[in-house]
Design a protein around this motif. Structure first.
Motif, short mmCIF file in Angstrom:
data_model
loop_
_atom_site.label_atom_id
_atom_site.label_comp_id
_atom_site.label_asym_id
_atom_site.label_seq_id
_atom_site.Cartn_x
_atom_site.Cartn_y
_atom_site.Cartn_z
N LEU A 208 0.83 -1.19 0.00
CA LEU A 208 0.00 0.00 0.00
C LEU A 208 0.87 1.25 0.00
O LEU A 208 1.98 1.25 0.51
N GLU A 209 0.33 2.31 -0.57
CA GLU A 209 1.10 3.55 -0.69
C GLU A 209 1.20 4.26 0.66
O GLU A 209 0.31 4.18 1.51
N LYS A 246 4.20 -0.28 7.19
CA LYS A 246 3.33 -0.24 8.36
C LYS A 246 1.85 -0.34 7.94
O LYS A 246 1.09 -1.12 8.52
N LEU A 247 1.45 0.44 6.95
CA LEU A 247 0.06 0.43 6.51
C LEU A 247 -0.33 -0.92 5.91
O LEU A 247 -1.44 -1.42 6.13
N THR A 248 0.58 -1.51 5.16
CA THR A 248 0.29 -2.81 4.55
C THR A 248 0.13 -3.88 5.61
O THR A 248 -0.79 -4.71 5.54
N GLN A 249 1.00 -3.87 6.62
CA GLN A 249 0.89 -4.84 7.71
C GLN A 249 -0.44 -4.70 8.44
O GLN A 249 -1.09 -5.70 8.77
N GLU A 250 -0.85 -3.46 8.71
CA GLU A 250 -2.06 -3.21 9.49
C GLU A 250 -3.33 -3.48 8.69
O GLU A 250 -4.29 -4.06 9.22
N ARG A 251 -3.36 -3.04 7.43
CA ARG A 251 -4.61 -3.06 6.68
C ARG A 251 -4.75 -4.24 5.72
O ARG A 251 -5.86 -4.65 5.42
N ARG A 252 -3.63 -4.74 5.22
CA ARG A 252 -3.68 -5.84 4.27
C ARG A 252 -2.63 -6.89 4.62
O ARG A 252 -1.62 -7.02 3.96
N PRO A 253 -2.86 -7.64 5.70
CA PRO A 253 -1.89 -8.67 6.09
C PRO A 253 -1.65 -9.70 4.99
O PRO A 253 -0.57 -10.30 4.94
N ASP A 254 -2.63 -9.89 4.12
CA ASP A 254 -2.45 -10.83 3.01
C ASP A 254 -1.38 -10.33 2.04
O ASP A 254 -0.52 -11.09 1.58
N LEU A 255 -1.41 -9.03 1.74
CA LEU A 255 -0.39 -8.45 0.88
C LEU A 255 0.98 -8.47 1.54
O LEU A 255 2.00 -8.71 0.89
N TRP A 256 0.99 -8.20 2.84
CA TRP A 256 2.27 -8.19 3.56
C TRP A 256 2.89 -9.58 3.58
O TRP A 256 4.11 -9.73 3.37
N ALA A 257 2.06 -10.61 3.78
CA ALA A 257 2.57 -11.98 3.78
C ALA A 257 3.14 -12.35 2.41
O ALA A 257 4.19 -12.99 2.32
N ALA A 258 2.45 -11.93 1.35
CA ALA A 258 2.93 -12.21 0.00
C ALA A 258 4.24 -11.47 -0.28
O ALA A 258 5.15 -12.00 -0.92
#
Length: 265
Positions: A208-209, A246-258
């Motif tokens: 995420l941006e 930080k935003l990706t971890q909080e809002r899109r854990p699926d994206l962060w895992a990928a």
């Protein structure tokens, strides 16, 4: 004085054209990205695609939009396009002997890599990677379903890819098609004023941006983070990267895992 755009040969596009006039029946321009839409409601196009950057690019001939009325291939004098589901059940299904000829008529104009997509809630979820891939194609044909959908034999026979905006159901595929075209057209050369805009935005790198700020420096007690006002580009880049993570971890854990899995590969 700005020179006229030559991307579409001798055809001159007048800025005062109304949205529907943007899709008057014109030949496909060579080397211009094409979007052909099979729909029961061609009057819904261009819709939002006729505004802002996509609309301007449409006027400039950087891409072309061709809605096709499925009822033009309808049966009998009433132009019937659907029938009851085989095996019983509620609703109606778009007939193969209507949709098939419509697809063949459109695909006869296709050249190069040209996928056929069907807007469907059971399809693969549309994402930025798919938008980039579509932008690299010569064009795309999109089938907008209605009622209970389309005869499965059409999907199988033409090797159609089913695509979904998300895990929800809409009354038809037209809004989904417009959203997908918008995401694709903005990636075409010359559509965005600043090519770097597509590099740092959300999903461009699977993340995420970071947050964005502009003037005034203070608004209702909220200040722009000092690092962004420091002029230290290395620190600014570091802050943006950290906020993106930080935003990706909080809002899109699926994206962060990928993202983490990709790093470790």
């Amino acid at each position: 004085m700005t020179p006229p755009n030559r991307s579409h040969g001798k055809q001159r596009v007048i800025p005062s054209l109304k949205p529907r006039e943007l899709m008057r029946d014109v030949p496909d321009y060579a080397h211009v990205w094409q979007a052909h839409i099979l729909t029961l409601f061609p009057e819904l196009f261009p819709g939002v695609l006729g505004a802002s950057l996509t609309g301007r690019a449409l006027k400039e001939g950087r891409w072309q939009l061709h809605p096709h009325d499925l009822r033009a291939h309808g049966l009998t004098k009433h132009r019937n396009v659907d029938d009851t589901p085989a095996g019983g059940g509620a609703g109606m299904v778009l007939r193969a002997d209507v949709v098939g000829p419509a697809i063949e008529a459109v695909q006869s104009r296709a050249q190069g890599r040209w996928p056929i997509l069907y807007m469907s809630p059971r399809g693969r979820r549309f994402d930025q990677a798919m938008a980039r891939d579509l932008a690299d194609c010569a064009g795309v044909t999109m089938l907008c379903g209605r009622f209970e959908g389309v005869d499965e034999r059409v999907i199988e026979h033409y090797g159609i890819t089913e695509v979904s905006l998300g895990d929800f159901v809409m009354t038809g595929g037209e809004l989904a098609a417009q959203a997908m075209i918008d995401a694709t057209v903005r990636l075409l050369p010359g559509v965005l004023g600043n090519a770097d805009s597509t590099v740092e935005e959300s999903h461009s790198a699977g993340l995420l941006e970071h947050p964005q700020y502009t003037k005034p420096a203070e608004w209702k007690g909220h200040e722009i983070p000092p690092v962004l006002m420091s002029g230290n580009h290395a620190e600014i880049a570091k802050w943006r990267r950290e906020m993106s993570h930080k935003l990706t971890q909080e809002r899109r854990p699926d994206l962060w895992a990928a993202h983490k899995a990709q790093i470790h590969d």
